[in-house]
Design an enzyme around this catalytic site. Structure first.
Site, PDB file in Angstrom:
ATOM      1  N   ARG A  22       0.834  -1.211   0.000  1.00 35.16           N
ATOM      2  CA  ARG A  22       0.000   0.000   0.000  1.00 35.16           C
ATOM      3  C   ARG A  22       0.862   1.252   0.000  1.00 35.16           C
ATOM      4  O   ARG A  22       0.555   2.215  -0.697  1.00 35.16           O
ATOM      5  CB  ARG A  22      -0.956   0.016   1.203  1.00 35.16           C
ATOM      6  CG  ARG A  22      -2.057  -1.024   1.105  1.00 35.16           C
ATOM      7  CD  ARG A  22      -2.946  -1.029   2.333  1.00 35.16           C
ATOM      8  NE  ARG A  22      -2.133  -1.288   3.517  1.00 35.16           N
ATOM      9  CZ  ARG A  22      -2.375  -0.805   4.730  1.00 35.16           C
ATOM     10  NH1 ARG A  22      -3.416  -0.021   4.939  1.00 35.16           N
ATOM     11  NH2 ARG A  22      -1.595  -1.097   5.742  1.00 35.16           N
ATOM     12  N   ASN A  40      -6.271  -2.574   2.564  1.00 35.56           N
ATOM     13  CA  ASN A  40      -6.244  -4.014   2.794  1.00 35.56           C
ATOM     14  C   ASN A  40      -7.669  -4.513   2.967  1.00 35.56           C
ATOM     15  O   ASN A  40      -8.496  -3.857   3.609  1.00 35.56           O
ATOM     16  CB  ASN A  40      -5.454  -4.350   4.061  1.00 35.56           C
ATOM     17  CG  ASN A  40      -3.962  -4.278   3.862  1.00 35.56           C
ATOM     18  OD1 ASN A  40      -3.463  -4.282   2.740  1.00 35.56           O
ATOM     19  ND2 ASN A  40      -3.231  -4.218   4.958  1.00 35.56           N
TER      20      ASN A  40
END
Length: 93
Positions: A22, A40
């Site tokens: 990320r 997520n």
């Protein structure tokens, strides 16, 4: 948002959680001038939502599938649409 802006939603499958994916995605998106987020999901995927020019979103998608990401990407499923409400910056969720 510009007139020709788009919204890319990409579902990234593979070993993409707990490996800096990320953060890496956020860095690439900001370099491309995109707004959005990378989040997520409980099933192990990462959802990437990016808004900006089609060219920049296509480049981000190329980077997500290019093999030089943290972890290991098995596949990316993408969906294109019109930009939704304005998103400020690019965040990790």
């Amino acid at each position: 948002m510009g007139e020709s802006d788009v919204r890319l939603t990409a579902w990234v499958h593979g070993r993409v959680q707990g490996v800096g994916f990320r953060w890496w995605t956020r860095s690439r998106a900001l370099e491309l001038g995109l707004t959005g987020y990378a989040a997520n999901k409980p099933d192990g995927r990462v959802q990437v939502v990016a808004q900006g020019s089609r060219a920049a979103c296509e480049r981000l998608l190329d980077l997500l599938t290019g093999g030089n990401t943290p972890g290991h990407v098995d596949k990316v499923i993408s969906d294109w649409g019109e930009p939704a409400d304005a998103i400020a910056g690019f965040t990790e969720r």
